[in-house]
Design a protein around this motif. Structure first.
Motif, PDB file in Angstrom:
ATOM      1  N   TYR A  80     -27.574 -67.085 -47.112  1.00 24.50           N
ATOM      2  CA  TYR A  80     -28.073 -68.263 -46.407  1.00 24.50           C
ATOM      3  C   TYR A  80     -29.406 -68.719 -46.988  1.00 24.50           C
ATOM      4  CZ  TYR A  80     -24.589 -66.833 -42.957  1.00 24.50           C
ATOM      5  OH  TYR A  80     -23.431 -66.480 -42.340  1.00 24.50           O
ATOM      6  N   PHE A  81     -30.223 -67.754 -47.409  1.00 21.52           N
ATOM      7  CA  PHE A  81     -31.537 -68.081 -47.948  1.00 21.52           C
ATOM      8  C   PHE A  81     -31.408 -68.880 -49.245  1.00 21.52           C
ATOM      9  CE2 PHE A  81     -35.274 -67.004 -50.560  1.00 21.52           C
ATOM     10  CZ  PHE A  81     -36.258 -67.483 -49.733  1.00 21.52           C
ATOM     11  N   ILE A  82     -30.508 -68.444 -50.127  1.00 19.34           N
ATOM     12  CA  ILE A  82     -30.301 -69.155 -51.392  1.00 19.34           C
ATOM     13  C   ILE A  82     -29.845 -70.582 -51.139  1.00 19.34           C
ATOM     14  CG2 ILE A  82     -28.911 -69.223 -53.492  1.00 19.34           C
ATOM     15  CD1 ILE A  82     -28.907 -66.168 -53.437  1.00 19.34           C
ATOM     16  N   ALA A 101     -36.108 -68.323 -40.104  1.00 19.82           N
ATOM     17  CA  ALA A 101     -36.360 -66.997 -39.541  1.00 19.82           C
ATOM     18  C   ALA A 101     -37.009 -66.094 -40.574  1.00 19.82           C
ATOM     19  CB  ALA A 101     -35.061 -66.384 -39.033  1.00 19.82           C
ATOM     20  N   LEU A 102     -36.555 -66.158 -41.820  1.00 18.76           N
ATOM     21  CA  LEU A 102     -37.119 -65.318 -42.870  1.00 18.76           C
ATOM     22  C   LEU A 102     -38.541 -65.747 -43.208  1.00 18.76           C
ATOM     23  CD1 LEU A 102     -36.352 -62.948 -44.708  1.00 18.76           C
ATOM     24  CD2 LEU A 102     -35.676 -64.616 -46.439  1.00 18.76           C
ATOM     25  N   ILE A 141     -34.649 -54.243 -45.672  1.00 19.53           N
ATOM     26  CA  ILE A 141     -33.346 -53.992 -45.056  1.00 19.53           C
ATOM     27  C   ILE A 141     -32.700 -55.292 -44.593  1.00 19.53           C
ATOM     28  CG2 ILE A 141     -32.203 -52.886 -43.087  1.00 19.53           C
ATOM     29  CD1 ILE A 141     -34.259 -50.646 -43.307  1.00 19.53           C
ATOM     30  N   ILE A 142     -33.512 -56.194 -44.036  1.00 21.93           N
ATOM     31  CA  ILE A 142     -32.975 -57.433 -43.470  1.00 21.93           C
ATOM     32  C   ILE A 142     -32.563 -58.433 -44.554  1.00 21.93           C
ATOM     33  CG2 ILE A 142     -33.599 -59.475 -42.110  1.00 21.93           C
ATOM     34  CD1 ILE A 142     -35.343 -57.647 -40.399  1.00 21.93           C
ATOM     35  N   TYR A 143     -33.330 -58.502 -45.645  1.00 16.48           N
ATOM     36  CA  TYR A 143     -33.121 -59.561 -46.639  1.00 16.48           C
ATOM     37  C   TYR A 143     -31.705 -59.623 -47.197  1.00 16.48           C
ATOM     38  CZ  TYR A 143     -33.701 -62.531 -50.694  1.00 16.48           C
ATOM     39  OH  TYR A 143     -33.558 -63.532 -51.621  1.00 16.48           O
ATOM     40  N   PRO A 144     -31.050 -58.493 -47.569  1.00 19.56           N
ATOM     41  CA  PRO A 144     -29.688 -58.612 -48.118  1.00 19.56           C
ATOM     42  C   PRO A 144     -28.698 -59.303 -47.190  1.00 19.56           C
ATOM     43  CG  PRO A 144     -30.567 -56.428 -48.536  1.00 19.56           C
ATOM     44  CD  PRO A 144     -31.531 -57.100 -47.611  1.00 19.56           C
ATOM     45  N   SER A 198     -42.951 -52.302 -45.517  1.00 18.80           N
ATOM     46  CA  SER A 198     -42.076 -53.232 -46.239  1.00 18.80           C
ATOM     47  C   SER A 198     -40.603 -52.958 -45.970  1.00 18.80           C
ATOM     48  CB  SER A 198     -42.329 -53.132 -47.752  1.00 18.80           C
ATOM     49  OG  SER A 198     -43.679 -53.373 -48.063  1.00 18.80           O
ATOM     50  N   LEU A 199     -40.295 -51.787 -45.427  1.00 23.65           N
ATOM     51  CA  LEU A 199     -38.908 -51.369 -45.269  1.00 23.65           C
ATOM     52  C   LEU A 199     -38.073 -52.302 -44.394  1.00 23.65           C
ATOM     53  CD1 LEU A 199     -37.259 -49.075 -46.449  1.00 23.65           C
ATOM     54  CD2 LEU A 199     -37.722 -47.747 -44.385  1.00 23.65           C
TER      55      LEU A 199
END
Length: 302
Positions: free
Chosen positions: A290-292, A202-203, A282-285, A277-278
């Motif tokens: 899960y991303f790591i 998704a990211l 906001i979503i990334y944290p 970019s906002l």
């Protein structure tokens, strides 16, 4: 129990390592920080190179111009809608495909994988893609930006690797003994255990599509369908054109007016970049953990 004493070489290594990591972090974060302070600084100060570490001559005029610019908000809404639909569509195609190709005993699995991998290296190109979209009747529609971007072989291979390295065949056998068919196994067993790969895909998809403007340049001509990145590109081009039009033969008042508009467009550039970019910031944290885990897929198996 004796504690290991740190030698001078260990301390020097730690200092060098921390210093290097801090420098890399600053190099990565400074462009975003500069965009933020430049968006709140006077455009004249930015153009003269006076904005380096802090805001110079605080102003909110670029943001005021954004709020009254209808094109930016239409583009913002289009980007949110398009990115959301593409992400959902990509998950609906990539996750099941990776799951099937990860299972043992699937008929023709090697042939299908070969077919998928070939498309990574051999593509039709821009002109055949445009002709295909045109024949499908998708030109100047939202679906021209969504359907072609809904599946990535690279993301599918990552998903397949996740299922192969994370979910064992014994788990599938246990589900089969409990009376689950293949569909039940996917939805009740595999999918709930796949939060990491779902977050990663998704990211990947959302970031790639959010920053894409070239597809709009090819397939979209209606102003009401322009995404935010395309609108931002037009602002940059307008700024450059204003600078090129200014000549020495123009009246001083006209030159000053055009330069002021060009500088305002420059200020809008930074404020628009920050606003665009906002959502990802906001979503990334929320998906970071899960991303790591997802980017380490295949590093360890067991």
């Amino acid at each position: 129990m004796k504690r290991n004493r740190r030698t001078t070489a260990d301390i020097i290594f730690d200092i060098c390592n921390i210093t290097l990591l801090l420098l890399i972090t600053l190099i990565i974060l400074y462009p975003l920080y500069f965009t933020l302070i430049a968006s709140f600084s006077d455009p004249y100060s930015v153009s003269r190179g006076e904005v380096i570490l802090w805001i110079k001559n605080f102003t909110v005029e670029p943001y005021t111009n954004i709020f009254i610019n209808e094109d930016i908000w239409i583009g913002y809404a289009n980007s949110i809608i398009n990115t959301s639909l593409v992400t959902i569509y990509a998950l609906a195609t990539t996750i099941p495909c990776g799951y099937v190709l990860a299972r043992r005993g699937v008929f023709g699995k090697k042939v299908l994988m070969t077919y998928f991998v070939i498309t990574m290296y051999i593509s039709g190109g821009m002109i055949p893609s445009y002709l295909l979209i045109k024949q499908l009747g998708l030109i100047d529609t939202r679906w021209a930006l969504i359907i072609p971007a809904g599946f990535s072989v690279y993301n599918m291979i990552i998903t397949r690797t996740f299922f192969m390295s994370t979910l064992s065949e014994e788990l599938y056998d246990a589900a089969k003994i409990d009376g689950c068919n293949e569909i039940d196994t996917f939805f009740r067993i595999a999918l709930p255990l796949s939060k990491a790969i779902i977050a990663v895909i998704a990211l990947y998809v959302s970031v790639a599509h959010w920053n894409d403007y070239f597809s709009s340049l090819l397939y979209i001509s209606s102003k009401r369908l322009f995404p935010l990145q395309y609108v931002l590109r037009n602002i940059l081009i307008m700024n450059q054109q204003m600078e090129n039009i200014i000549t020495s033969s123009m009246k001083a008042e006209l030159v000053e007016s055009m330069r002021h508009r060009a500088l305002m467009a420059e200020g809008m550039k930074y404020s628009t970049i920050f606003i665009s970019s906002l959502p990802l910031l906001i979503i990334y944290p929320f998906v970071q953990k899960y991303f790591i885990k997802g980017v380490m897929i295949g590093a360890l198996k067991g």
